[in-house]
Design a protein around this motif. Structure first.
Motif: not given
Length: 140
Positions: A2-3, A5, A86, A102-103, A105, A130
């Motif tokens: 997982t990215r 942000d 997301l 995957e992402r 926030v 991560y």
């Protein structure tokens, strides 16, 4: 993996969430907005209907029968997560199921208490290896 942000210094986290959802949905991503606080999900639901005269954000709140077909889900339950593009975290803790996405926030407000909780989440993710990115949204 997982990215993750972190969007920092966000003045209005729900309005900002709507903008992120609009952008993600326009890019073809499916979105889950997570909070364990029902009042946050209710406010976000209302705002998604009214924040823009030009954009329609097809969404459902947890428990709705159309949850599997709808590209935007507002939920407080891991069981309601049916897609994994997301995840937007609107909670004070990390979502226990974030690694399915995957992402992720994380939206960080201006309040010092909110920032302190975000630092704890940042450390949690970092300690687990991560990939982390930060974006300062002061004035955005």
């Amino acid at each position: 993996m997982t990215r993750i942000d972190f969007h920092l210094n966000v003045a209005d986290h729900l309005l900002y969430t709507c903008r992120l959802v609009r952008k993600a949905h326009g890019s073809g991503l499916r979105v889950v907005c997570f909070s364990t606080r029902p009042e946050v999900l209710e406010q976000l639901d209302q705002l998604m209907w009214t924040f823009s005269d030009e954009d329609f954000l097809p969404h459902v709140v947890t428990g709705h029968p159309g949850i599997t077909e709808t590209p935007i889900v507002l939920t407080d339950k891991a069981d309601d997560v049916v897609h994994h593009d997301l995840l937007i975290n609107l909670d004070e803790q990390w979502p226990p199921f974030f690694s399915r996405f995957e992402r992720l926030v994380e939206i960080v407000g201006l309040d010092e208490d909110h920032k302190a909780l975000a630092r704890q989440r940042y450390k949690f993710y970092k300690d687990r290896g991560y990939p982390l990115n930060t974006f300062d949204r002061a004035g955005a």
